[in-house]
Design an enzyme around this catalytic site. Structure first.
Site, PDB file in Angstrom:
ATOM      1  N   SER A 127       0.904  -1.273   0.035  1.00 34.69           N
ATOM      2  CA  SER A 127      -0.018   0.075   0.006  1.00 34.69           C
ATOM      3  C   SER A 127       0.997   1.296  -0.024  1.00 34.69           C
ATOM      4  O   SER A 127       1.977   1.177   0.623  1.00 34.69           O
ATOM      5  CB  SER A 127      -0.742   0.009   1.108  1.00 34.69           C
ATOM      6  OG  SER A 127      -1.505   1.463   1.578  1.00 34.69           O
TER       7      SER A 127
ATOM      8  N   TYR B   4      -1.044  -0.798  10.341  1.00 36.17           N
ATOM      9  CA  TYR B   4      -1.300  -1.096   8.792  1.00 36.17           C
ATOM     10  C   TYR B   4      -0.112  -0.874   8.161  1.00 36.17           C
ATOM     11  O   TYR B   4       0.243  -1.504   7.152  1.00 36.17           O
ATOM     12  CB  TYR B   4      -2.738  -0.747   8.485  1.00 36.17           C
ATOM     13  CG  TYR B   4      -2.992  -0.835   6.808  1.00 36.17           C
ATOM     14  CD1 TYR B   4      -3.401  -2.000   6.563  1.00 36.17           C
ATOM     15  CD2 TYR B   4      -2.767   0.198   6.119  1.00 36.17           C
ATOM     16  CE1 TYR B   4      -3.610  -2.276   5.082  1.00 36.17           C
ATOM     17  CE2 TYR B   4      -3.055   0.004   4.577  1.00 36.17           C
ATOM     18  CZ  TYR B   4      -3.420  -1.384   4.181  1.00 36.17           C
ATOM     19  OH  TYR B   4      -3.656  -1.262   2.938  1.00 36.17           O
TER      20      TYR B   4
HETATM   21  P1  NAP Z   1     -11.678  -5.676   1.076  1.00 35.51           P
HETATM   22  O1  NAP Z   1     -12.374  -4.963   0.053  1.00 35.51           O
HETATM   23  O2  NAP Z   1     -11.880  -5.448   2.315  1.00 35.51           O
HETATM   24  O3  NAP Z   1     -11.642  -7.065   0.635  1.00 35.51           O
HETATM   25  C1  NAP Z   1     -10.842  -8.009   1.564  1.00 35.51           C
HETATM   26  C2  NAP Z   1     -10.834  -9.381   0.954  1.00 35.51           C
HETATM   27  O4  NAP Z   1      -9.747 -10.243   1.869  1.00 35.51           O
HETATM   28  C3  NAP Z   1     -12.125 -10.033   1.077  1.00 35.51           C
HETATM   29  O5  NAP Z   1     -12.289 -11.115  -0.138  1.00 35.51           O
HETATM   30  C4  NAP Z   1     -12.049 -10.819   2.377  1.00 35.51           C
HETATM   31  O6  NAP Z   1     -12.824 -12.141   2.447  1.00 35.51           O
HETATM   32  C5  NAP Z   1     -10.547 -11.244   2.515  1.00 35.51           C
HETATM   33  N1  NAP Z   1      -9.850 -11.240   3.959  1.00 35.51           N
HETATM   34  C6  NAP Z   1     -10.181 -10.307   4.940  1.00 35.51           C
HETATM   35  N2  NAP Z   1      -9.765 -10.937   6.138  1.00 35.51           N
HETATM   36  C7  NAP Z   1      -9.005 -11.947   5.651  1.00 35.51           C
HETATM   37  C8  NAP Z   1      -8.359 -13.007   6.443  1.00 35.51           C
HETATM   38  N3  NAP Z   1      -7.852 -12.954   7.514  1.00 35.51           N
HETATM   39  N4  NAP Z   1      -7.824 -14.011   5.601  1.00 35.51           N
HETATM   40  C9  NAP Z   1      -8.235 -14.408   4.279  1.00 35.51           C
HETATM   41  N5  NAP Z   1      -8.917 -13.403   3.652  1.00 35.51           N
HETATM   42  C10 NAP Z   1      -9.393 -12.322   4.241  1.00 35.51           C
HETATM   43  O7  NAP Z   1     -10.184  -5.172   0.690  1.00 35.51           O
HETATM   44  P2  NAP Z   1      -9.392  -4.559  -0.606  1.00 35.51           P
HETATM   45  O8  NAP Z   1      -9.562  -3.002  -0.489  1.00 35.51           O
HETATM   46  O9  NAP Z   1      -9.614  -5.263  -1.954  1.00 35.51           O
HETATM   47  O10 NAP Z   1      -7.841  -4.682  -0.104  1.00 35.51           O
HETATM   48  C11 NAP Z   1      -7.253  -5.969  -0.800  1.00 35.51           C
HETATM   49  C12 NAP Z   1      -5.762  -5.697  -0.660  1.00 35.51           C
HETATM   50  O11 NAP Z   1      -5.289  -4.437  -1.237  1.00 35.51           O
HETATM   51  C13 NAP Z   1      -5.323  -5.633   0.980  1.00 35.51           C
HETATM   52  O12 NAP Z   1      -4.085  -6.143   1.152  1.00 35.51           O
HETATM   53  C14 NAP Z   1      -5.219  -4.104   1.279  1.00 35.51           C
HETATM   54  O13 NAP Z   1      -4.336  -3.823   2.333  1.00 35.51           O
HETATM   55  C15 NAP Z   1      -4.600  -3.779   0.025  1.00 35.51           C
HETATM   56  N6  NAP Z   1      -4.679  -2.279  -0.400  1.00 35.51           N
HETATM   57  C16 NAP Z   1      -6.063  -1.502  -0.454  1.00 35.51           C
HETATM   58  C17 NAP Z   1      -6.497  -0.372  -0.685  1.00 35.51           C
HETATM   59  C18 NAP Z   1      -7.643   0.249  -1.063  1.00 35.51           C
HETATM   60  O14 NAP Z   1      -7.635   1.405  -0.787  1.00 35.51           O
HETATM   61  N7  NAP Z   1      -8.677  -0.689  -1.129  1.00 35.51           N
HETATM   62  C19 NAP Z   1      -4.976   0.560  -0.700  1.00 35.51           C
HETATM   63  C20 NAP Z   1      -3.914  -0.077  -0.580  1.00 35.51           C
HETATM   64  C21 NAP Z   1      -4.021  -1.373  -0.208  1.00 35.51           C
HETATM   65  P3  NAP Z   1     -14.272 -12.030   2.698  1.00 35.51           P
HETATM   66  O15 NAP Z   1     -15.145 -11.694   1.652  1.00 35.51           O
HETATM   67  O16 NAP Z   1     -14.604 -13.527   3.174  1.00 35.51           O
HETATM   68  O17 NAP Z   1     -14.457 -11.257   3.921  1.00 35.51           O
END
Ligand code: NAP
Length: 251
Positions: free
Chosen positions: A146, A160
Site C-alpha cells: 500500500s 497497517y
Molecule cells: P476488501 O474490499 O476489504 O476485501 C478484503 C478481501 O480479503 C475479502 O475477500 C475478504 O474475504 C478477504 N479477507 C479479509 N480478511 C481475511 C483473512 N484474515 N484471511 C483471508 N482473507 C481475508 O479489501 P481490498 O480493498 O480489496 O484490499 C485488498 C488488498 O489491497 C489488501 O491487502 C489491502 O491492504 C490492499 N490495499 C487496498 C487499498 C484500498 O484503498 N482499497 C489500498 C492499498 C492497499 P471475505 O469476503 O470472506 O470477508
C-alpha cells in the site's frame, strides 16, 4: 488473450474488492483460479460463478490467512485443482481509525498475523511448489502492499502502514532469494481504491473524502489494480522481480 499455461493462481481474499477483480482478470487470461475467502462464502461463490459463466475454471476455498492450518489446507486444495503457477497475496485488513497510543496488543498482533505472517506463509507454500530447487516449473508471487508503507498513515492506522512496509521488504528479499529458481516476486502499492476495506476501518467514504489529495484527483478502481497485477503475472513482465509498483494516481 489467453496464456498458454493453464496453470493455477491462488488469490487470497479473492471474494471481494481488489482480489475479486484480480481473480476475474486472471481467469480471463487462462489461469485456473483458487478464490480464497475468510468468511463471505456467498461473495466467493459469486466470483466462481462469474468466472465459470465465461468458460473459466475456479474454485472457492475458505482460508483465514491468519491461520497456518487454513493456509496449508488452501494449498492442498490448489494442488488438487492443478499445477500452481502463481500466488497473489491479496488478503489484508485494516483496524478502526486509531492513534498508536490507543491500540491494543490484540489488534496489532492480528494485523501482523494476517497482513505479514499470512503473506509470508503463503509465499513459503508457493515457493515449495514452484521453485526449480524443489522440482517445480517456476512461477510468480504478487504481494499487495500500500502507499501507506511510504506515508505511514499517522492518526489513522500506523500498524497497517507498518505491516505494508514489511511487505515491501519481504518482496525485495524473497525476490532475490528465488530469482535463480524461476520465481519472480513483485508488489503493488495501491493508493486510494474504491472497495469495502474503508468501511472495515469505520469510514466507508474515506477514499472519496481524501481523493483531492491524489494528484490525479480521483480514487482508483479495483480493476485498475487487477490490470497491473495480471500484467505482472504475465510473461510481458518476464524481467520484473523484487520490484514494487505504485498504482496510486501519483499519490
Ligand atoms: P476488501 O474490499 O476489504 O476485501 C478484503 C478481501 O480479503 C475479502 O475477500 C475478504 O474475504 C478477504 N479477507 C479479509 N480478511 C481475511 C483473512 N484474515 N484471511 C483471508 N482473507 C481475508 O479489501 P481490498 O480493498 O480489496 O484490499 C485488498 C488488498 O489491497 C489488501 O491487502 C489491502 O491492504 C490492499 N490495499 C487496498 C487499498 C484500498 O484503498 N482499497 C489500498 C492499498 C492497499 P471475505 O469476503 O470472506 O470477508
Amino acid at each position: 488473450m489467453h496464456s498458454l499455461t493453464d496453470r493455477v493462481v491462488i488469490v487470497t481474499g479473492g471474494s471481494r474488492g481488489i482480489g475479486r477483480a484480480t481473480a476475474i482478470a486472471a481467469a480471463g487470461r487462462g489461469f485456473r483460479v483458487v478464490v480464497g475467502y475468510a468468511s463471505n462464502a456467498a461473495a466467493a461463490g459469486e466470483v466462481v460463478a462469474k468466472i465459470e459463466a465465461s468458460n473459466g475454471k475456479a474454485i472457492a476455498v475458505k482460508c483465514d490467512v491468519g491461520s497456518e492450518d487454513d493456509i496449508i489446507a488452501l494449498f492442498k486444495a490448489a494442488d488438487a485443482f492443478g499445477t500452481l503457477g502463481a500466488l497473489v497475496n491479496n488478503a489484508g485488513i485494516v483496524g478502526p481509525t486509531s492513534r498508536v497510543d490507543e491500540m491494543s496488543a490484540e489488534r496489532i498482533q492480528r494485523m501482523m498475523a494476517v497482513n505479514v505472517t499470512g503473506s509470508i506463509l503463503c509465499a513459503r507454500e508457493a515457493v515449495k511448489r514452484m521453485s526449480t530447487r524443489h522440482g517445480g516449473n517456476g512461477g510468480v508471487i504478487i504481494n499487495l502492499s500500500s502507499v501507506a508503507a511510504k506515508l505511514g498513515s499517522p492518526n489513522t492506522y500506523v500498524d497497517y502502514a507498518a505491516s505494508k512496509g514489511a511487505i515491501d521488504s519481504f518482496t525485495v528479499g524473497l525476490g532475490h532469494e528465488v530469482a535463480g529458481e524461476g520465481i519472480r516476486v513483485a508488489a503493488i502499492r495501491p493508493g486510494l481504491i474504491d472497495t469495502e476495506i474503508h468501511a472495515s476501518g469505520g469510514e466507508p467514504d474515506r477514499a472519496h473524502r481524501l481523493s483531492h489529495m491524489v494528484p490525479m484527483k480521483r480514487v482508483g478502481t479495483a480493476d485498475e489494480i487487477a490490470n497491473a497485477i495480471v500484467w505482472l503475472l504475465s510473461d510481458e513482465a518476464s524481467y520484473v522481480t523484487s520490484a514494487i509498483l505504485d498504482v496510486s494516481g501519483g499519490r
